[in-house]
Design a protein around this motif. Structure first.
Motif, PDB file in Angstrom:
ATOM      1  N   ASP A 128      19.784  80.321  59.502  1.00 60.66           N
ATOM      2  CA  ASP A 128      20.684  79.996  58.486  1.00 60.66           C
ATOM      3  C   ASP A 128      20.902  79.138  57.494  1.00 60.66           C
ATOM      4  O   ASP A 128      22.027  78.361  57.329  1.00 60.66           O
ATOM      5  N   GLN A 181      16.567  84.056  51.055  1.00 59.70           N
ATOM      6  CA  GLN A 181      18.015  83.910  51.943  1.00 59.70           C
ATOM      7  C   GLN A 181      18.170  85.778  52.464  1.00 59.70           C
ATOM      8  O   GLN A 181      19.278  86.369  53.035  1.00 59.70           O
ATOM      9  N   ALA A 197      19.478  86.840  55.639  1.00 61.29           N
ATOM     10  CA  ALA A 197      20.907  87.386  55.515  1.00 61.29           C
ATOM     11  C   ALA A 197      20.092  88.587  57.024  1.00 61.29           C
ATOM     12  O   ALA A 197      20.720  89.058  57.962  1.00 61.29           O
ATOM     13  N   GLU A 198      19.374  89.387  56.959  1.00 59.36           N
ATOM     14  CA  GLU A 198      18.955  90.734  57.624  1.00 59.36           C
ATOM     15  C   GLU A 198      18.152  89.964  59.039  1.00 59.36           C
ATOM     16  O   GLU A 198      18.967  90.966  60.157  1.00 59.36           O
ATOM     17  N   ARG A 221      19.192  87.903  60.773  1.00 57.90           N
ATOM     18  CA  ARG A 221      20.520  87.330  61.156  1.00 57.90           C
ATOM     19  C   ARG A 221      21.358  88.339  61.642  1.00 57.90           C
ATOM     20  O   ARG A 221      22.069  88.090  62.163  1.00 57.90           O
ATOM     21  N   GLY A 222      21.254  89.499  61.411  1.00 56.92           N
ATOM     22  CA  GLY A 222      22.037  90.853  61.304  1.00 56.92           C
ATOM     23  C   GLY A 222      23.225  90.769  60.864  1.00 56.92           C
ATOM     24  O   GLY A 222      24.409  91.403  60.635  1.00 56.92           O
ATOM     25  N   ALA A 223      22.880  89.948  59.132  1.00 61.99           N
ATOM     26  CA  ALA A 223      24.915  89.502  58.314  1.00 61.99           C
ATOM     27  C   ALA A 223      24.461  91.037  57.692  1.00 61.99           C
ATOM     28  O   ALA A 223      23.413  91.559  57.479  1.00 61.99           O
TER      29      ALA A 223
END
Length: 158
Positions: free
Chosen positions: A121, A149, A153-154, A156-158
């Motif tokens: 992140d 970015q 995010a993907e 991290r599962g965000a």
């Protein structure tokens, strides 16, 4: 001419080769092993087009001797995808139009992956700092930053 015997692992596969003491890792990868993803842009470590990781450390393969790969784990752009499944970074570069000519792209992808393995992140500032050693003359950097970015995010599962 003396040749050095090198045993290494590249992208998870064992390799053995002979190389001249002055031969760079980039030359070995491209000319001896047929792994042509890393590109020679400058030959002086200034552009990042030849970026690979050696034992998890991001390096310019034009500045590393082939013999230094002996006993090491080397990862190139060819080792980034998982079989037929593209890495999220690769997919987001395609989807976000973050590549054009392809000279810098492999090095940027390897560098971005190395960053995300250390920090999943990163701040915008950290991301730009980390990729500052990779020069692109075609796309500009905003699309590249947005693609990294989005992939981060993907991942991290965000």
């Amino acid at each position: 001419m003396t040749k050095l015997h090198v045993s290494t692992t590249i992208n998870g596969d064992a390799y053995e080769f002979l190389c001249a003491p002055e031969e760079t890792l980039l030359d070995v990868l491209r000319n001896r092993l047929g792994l042509t993803g890393a590109k020679e842009g400058c030959g002086t470590g200034d552009c990042g087009a030849c970026s690979v990781t050696v034992n998890g450390r991001l390096v310019c393969s034009c500045l590393v001797l082939g013999a230094e790969a002996d006993g090491a784990e080397v990862t190139t752009i060819e080792g980034m995808a998982d079989g037929d499944e593209l890495h999220p970074l690769q997919r987001h570069f395609i989807d976000g139009a973050a590549l054009q000519c392809g000279v810098c792209t492999p090095g940027i992808l390897v560098a971005a992956k190395a960053l995300l393995e250390k920090n999943p992140d990163p701040s915008d500032e950290e991301l730009r700092y980390w990729l500052a050693g990779n020069l692109c003359r075609c796309t500009g950097y905003d699309k590249i930053i947005r693609a990294v970015q989005a992939a981060a995010a993907e991942m991290r599962g965000a």
